[in-house]
Structures are given as C-alpha cells and as structure tokens.
Design an enzyme around this catalytic site. Structure first.
Site, PDB file in Angstrom:
ATOM      1  N   TYR A 109       0.869  -1.190   0.000  1.00  0.00           N
ATOM      2  CA  TYR A 109       0.000   0.000   0.000  1.00  0.00           C
ATOM      3  C   TYR A 109       0.897   1.229   0.000  1.00  0.00           C
ATOM      4  O   TYR A 109       1.920   1.272   0.701  1.00  0.00           O
ATOM      5  CB  TYR A 109      -0.889   0.015   1.245  1.00  0.00           C
ATOM      6  CG  TYR A 109      -1.678   1.303   1.404  1.00  0.00           C
ATOM      7  CD1 TYR A 109      -2.919   1.461   0.793  1.00  0.00           C
ATOM      8  CD2 TYR A 109      -1.170   2.364   2.147  1.00  0.00           C
ATOM      9  CE1 TYR A 109      -3.625   2.632   0.921  1.00  0.00           C
ATOM     10  CE2 TYR A 109      -1.879   3.546   2.278  1.00  0.00           C
ATOM     11  CZ  TYR A 109      -3.102   3.679   1.658  1.00  0.00           C
ATOM     12  OH  TYR A 109      -3.798   4.859   1.785  1.00  0.00           O
ATOM     13  N   GLU A 197      -3.122   7.719  -4.157  1.00  0.00           N
ATOM     14  CA  GLU A 197      -3.131   6.438  -3.442  1.00  0.00           C
ATOM     15  C   GLU A 197      -3.032   5.282  -4.428  1.00  0.00           C
ATOM     16  O   GLU A 197      -3.667   5.302  -5.485  1.00  0.00           O
ATOM     17  CB  GLU A 197      -4.417   6.321  -2.628  1.00  0.00           C
ATOM     18  CG  GLU A 197      -4.517   5.049  -1.795  1.00  0.00           C
ATOM     19  CD  GLU A 197      -5.830   4.954  -1.047  1.00  0.00           C
ATOM     20  OE1 GLU A 197      -5.800   4.883   0.186  1.00  0.00           O
ATOM     21  OE2 GLU A 197      -6.897   4.974  -1.713  1.00  0.00           O
TER      22      GLU A 197
END
Length: 389
Positions: A109, A197
């Site tokens: 992530y 993101e």
C-alpha cells in the site's frame, strides 16, 4: 476533484510511474478489442467509478479468453455497483478498464497526502496492500508507516530508503520502488493533489514494482491551473445538485438530513449545522453562498435547497457584512415567488441593513418565520419539521 482510475494511470505513466498496460472501454465490443491488443491472457476487467472497494462489490474480474472478456464486460457494464464508499444507492457503471494481468508476488500500500497538523507532506506505506487501509490503521497500526516530507526541501534519498527498507524491498524491487515513489511525489506536487493512493502496489515475480490501482484527488482550488484535469471531470459521478451549485459558484454539499440551510460563510455554516443538530434536527446540506453573493446567487441557492425532496424545512442564517441583509431578503423573495414554497422557512438575519431586510420579508406577504437569534431559529425549524413527520 476526483478522476477515474484509467485517467490517473495516464498521468502516472507520464510521470514514469509504472502501471499495467490497459485501455478504457465503453462497450463489450471495445473491451474484447482492447483485451486482444494486450497480447495475452489473463486480463483484468475493472469497473470505473469514483469509489473504492470495487472488487468486493463484483466490479473487478479476471478473464482468460475473449469469450470470458465478453461475458465479464457484459456483466459489469450497466451494473449498479455498491461499495462502502457509494452507499446503498450504488453507482451505475458506464465504462470499464481492460488491462493486462500481472504475475503478482506481493501486494503493498502507498499513499501521499498533506499533513496539515505538521505542515508537511505525508507518505503512508504498508505491507498490507489490497486491504482496507482503515482496518490496518485500527487493528495493526504498527504495519502502517508514516514518513513526513518538508515540502520546501522535497523528497530526499533517505526518505526513499526508509520507506523501501520498511517495506522489506531489496535489489531490483528496491530500485524500482524508488523510481516509482519519486515519480509519484513529483506528480503529487505538480497537480496540487490532496491525495494520491495506490492500493495495491504490487511486486511482480520479476521484481518490478507496479501501480495496480490508482486513485488521485486534485484540490479543487487549484483547478484553474490544471485545465487538463478539468477536462477529465465526470459529472455523472457527482451529485446533480452539487454539479449545478458549482456552475453557479456556490459551495454546496448534499447531506442526509431533512433541514435545508443557507448561510454566508463556511465557518458560520458549520456552526449552523451544529446548532441544528443540538436542537434535535438534521441538516440536509452545507450551503455557503459566500460573503459577496448577489440576489441572483441567493435565489439559485434557494432553488437548490428546494430541489432536494428530503427537505422538510429551511433555515436561512445570514450575518450581513459584504452580503447585506436587504440583498439577501430580495433574493429570498425572488426565489420564493418562483418556486412552489410548500415547506416552512425560518430566517435569522443580523448585520448591515438588517432592518431593511426584515421590512422586505414582511412586505412580501410570504409565509416566512423570523427568529431573534440562531438558537431560536434552529429550535423553530427543528420543531416544525418534527411536527410534520
């Protein structure tokens, strides 16, 4: 302003951020053509909406042949995709991204966002890619790294080492990750982003680090500098009332309550919504008409509130400074005479030309309820709405 994954990936590639090869499709036939052009199977078919959690809702599927692409694309296109971020109403899928499948070794992530508390840019990274990052932060916070970058100094080599080593990367993967993070940071700065993101960021079997997903939010206040981002706006992904408000230069956000409110000033609007809640009501919107609003803008704000079918009462709270109370009153009267005003409207005004404003409202002959102060106004509109339920 949000953009779609396929649009974000176009910007990623221009910034030398590695992504899978892929194309957007608006029909099943297009999806099959794009799948064939990728040079091999499997391919991934992904719904394009402004929301996360698409895979859990059935909006991301793997296809191993042209026939599978056809059936998967037919199932996703036109579906109403429901995720945590869309709410129960869901979003209709009008377009899909068809891209190459990768040999995935591990999932990570990565995100970049402003940290207003420290006036820095924060990079968040985790080995728990592909999961809800909120769950990781709540249940295993030690697995979420946070590295802050001084925006005046920019991203430094030691930042890259700290994050790369923290993710357990080495050799080719470490080098690939460093190049990707540098490109992503540069993109974040270039486009005045409020969020970039990647979830998941994957390490392939060959050791390459690739952005399998892409989410990008651009600060709406900077859009005048980014016409290419403005051209990517998809109004079908936005609430129709919010789109209409933006065209009228009004700050409007639709909420889930039943008391509409119109205020001049963002801080006053927040306070007004708080007081509505304290009085037992629930605000249906945030609407700041601004300090320099004209009677026409006030009228447009009034129309927006009345177009929300859930609204059972309206509170107008104005402190007359740049926006004089008489100008507000004229706008309210104009709007009330042009719309079918079947719900109660409570008005609280103070400030410049307040007496003239009250005269205009009284002389209009309209059924407008006045209040002596904000607490009185909130209590009155909450009580009226409660009686009508």
């Amino acid at each position: 302003m949000k953009i779609h994954e396929y649009q974000a990936k176009e910007l990623f590639r221009a910034a030398d951020v590695a992504t899978p090869h892929g194309h957007v499709a608006f029909s099943v036939a297009e999806a099959v053509i794009h799948a064939e052009s990728l040079g091999g199977y499997p391919v991934v078919v992904k719904a394009q909406i402004h929301a996360g959690g698409r895979g859990k809702g059935g909006g991301v599927k793997l296809a191993h042949s042209p026939d599978e692409v056809k059936s998967v694309a037919a199932a996703i296109l036109g579906m109403t995709l429901v995720t945590k971020q869309t709410g129960s109403a869901g979003k209709r899928v009008e377009k899909i991204l068809v891209e190459q499948g990768l040999d995935i070794h591990s999932e990570l992530y990565l995100a970049i966002l402003p940290d207003r508390e420290t006036a820095s840019i924060m990079i968040m990274a985790s080995t728990e890619g592909g999961m809800d990052i909120e769950a990781v932060a709540a249940q295993t916070p030690e697995r979420l790294m946070k590295v802050r970058v001084n925006p005046l100094a920019g991203l430094q080599p030691y930042h890259l080492r700290e994050i790369g080593f923290g993710l357990g990367l080495a050799g080719k993967s470490f080098k690939s990750f460093g190049a990707l993070l540098q490109g992503l940071y540069d993109l974040f700065i270039q486009y005045d982003c409020s969020l970039v993101e990647i979830n998941p960021l994957v390490v392939t079997g060959a050791g390459d680090v690739v952005a399998l997903d892409a989410k990008m939010d651009v600060d709406a206040n900077s859009l005048y500098r980014h016409p290419d981002i403005v051209a990517m706006r998809d109004e079908t992904e936005e609430d129709p009332l919010e789109v209409e408000a933006s065209k009228a230069n009004l700050n409007y956000i639709k909420l889930d309550g039943n008391i509409g409110n119109m205020v001049n000033g963002a801080g006053l609007a927040m306070a007004t919504m708080d007081i509505i809640k304290q009085a037992g009501g629930s605000p249906a919107n945030f609407l700041d008409v601004g300090g320099g609003a004209s009677a026409a803008m006030v009228e447009e704000g009034f129309r927006l509130i009345f177009r929300d079918e859930r609204v059972k009462g309206v509170l107008i709270n104005i402190f007359g400074g740049i926006l004089r109370c008489d100008v507000l009153a004229e706008g309210v009267v104009q709007a009330a005479r042009k719309v079918d005003m079947e719900i109660p409207v409570v008005v609280r005004m103070e400030g410049t030309n307040v007496e003239r404003g009250r005269e205009i409202l009284q002389e209009s002959g309209l059924n407008l309820i006045t209040a002596v102060d904000l607490a009185d106004a909130a209590a009155k509109v909450a009580a009226i709405v409660a009686q009508g339920e």
